[in-house]
Design an enzyme around this catalytic site. Sequence first.
Site, short mmCIF file in Angstrom:
data_model
loop_
_atom_site.label_atom_id
_atom_site.label_comp_id
_atom_site.label_asym_id
_atom_site.label_seq_id
_atom_site.Cartn_x
_atom_site.Cartn_y
_atom_site.Cartn_z
N TYR A 117 0.85 -1.77 -0.44
CA TYR A 117 0.05 0.33 0.10
C TYR A 117 1.02 1.53 -0.09
O TYR A 117 0.22 2.22 -0.01
CB TYR A 117 -1.04 -0.13 0.92
N GLU A 131 -6.05 -29.50 8.78
CA GLU A 131 -5.78 -28.66 7.02
C GLU A 131 -6.68 -27.61 6.98
O GLU A 131 -6.45 -26.41 7.09
CB GLU A 131 -6.29 -29.62 6.36
#
Length: 396
Positions: free
Chosen positions: A138, A224
């Site tokens: 940014y 996971e």
Amino acid sequence: MAFAPMGPEASFFEALDRHRASLLASLRAGGRGTPVGGTRPAASSEVLESIEHTIQDIITSLARNEAPAFTIDNRATWENIKFEDAVGLQMVPHCATRKIKSDSPKSVQKFALILKILSMIYKLVQSNTYATKRDIYYTDSQLFGNQTTVDNIIDDISCMLKVPRRSLHILSTSKGLIAGNLRYMEEDGTRVNCSCGATATAVPSNIQGIRNLITDAKFLLIVEKDATFQRLLDDNFCSKLSPCIMVTGKGIPDLNTRLLVKKLWDTFHIPMLTLVDADPHGIEIMCIYKYGSMSMSFEAPNLTVPAIRWLGLLPSDIKRLNIPKNSLIPLTKHDHLKLNSILKRPYVNCQPLWRKEMELMAELNMKAEIQALTFLSSDYLSRVYLPNKLKFGGWL
């Protein structure tokens, strides 16, 4: 004791205790030193000096009327990767390189962006301040175009300078979560207690800065998917199987989640087990935690935990538990390509039981998500499947 035990009787953990004893015996036999070739934490003065040398090379090239170029190890080919069972995937010492040239239309923009980010890193290190990759993007989002460009350049710079990414004073925004039997102190002195409740604790952005880690955990479960992690939290898994720790990287793990898992392994040497979908994508994620990835192979010794074991969901569990076909998903063409790719990787040769499971998956031509276990009962995963696996050593 750091925590009051709340879980099952001590006999429940006999298989895990035996496994831990074998892990510690292997460590004593092999030595605990950092494997050769790892990128060690670099002092600020070293990072500044490396950047200065890089800029000096550019100035020297210009003085000779030559077009400056950055030389970076090629992290996109398996030819540059070697495998060691004790470390995982890592780059060969004298690997093929690629040049980012200042006089090439194809690479001139990347050359300029590397220079810009190098200057930003220099200022961060010099002032002992930190920024996230998002902060970097940014500063000039139109120039960089997208976040992926910034991420890739930062990895290239880390590889080029031969220092870990965290030594560049650039932090990643963490997406992982941790819960269970763990307390620690963050760099700013904040005390964190990850004891399981309705919500988990976000993985810190500065893993290097955390200290005073305390746990009585018998094992660490790497989950996971966030949905499975949250379901286990809702089922009060950590309390029922206490003392334990759970971690999720919400899919493909970010750097901070991998650094945390590695730090917990280096600090406590407790059994580390993975719970992933019985599909090629889940196996790939498990392999990243265990052996690392090709793109981050230059930092493998700081990220990999080869002691990790596969707890579930195993393809053989699909047959063993008689999960109905309508709860399974046919393998796609992409799944087959991914599975074949994993089977060809060098680390599969030292994991014959893993190979057997993957070959069974290919034979069945089916995959299963962990949620397929809900066919048996809504809480089968936390009430039956995981406790039995853990008690009887059902990991590979």
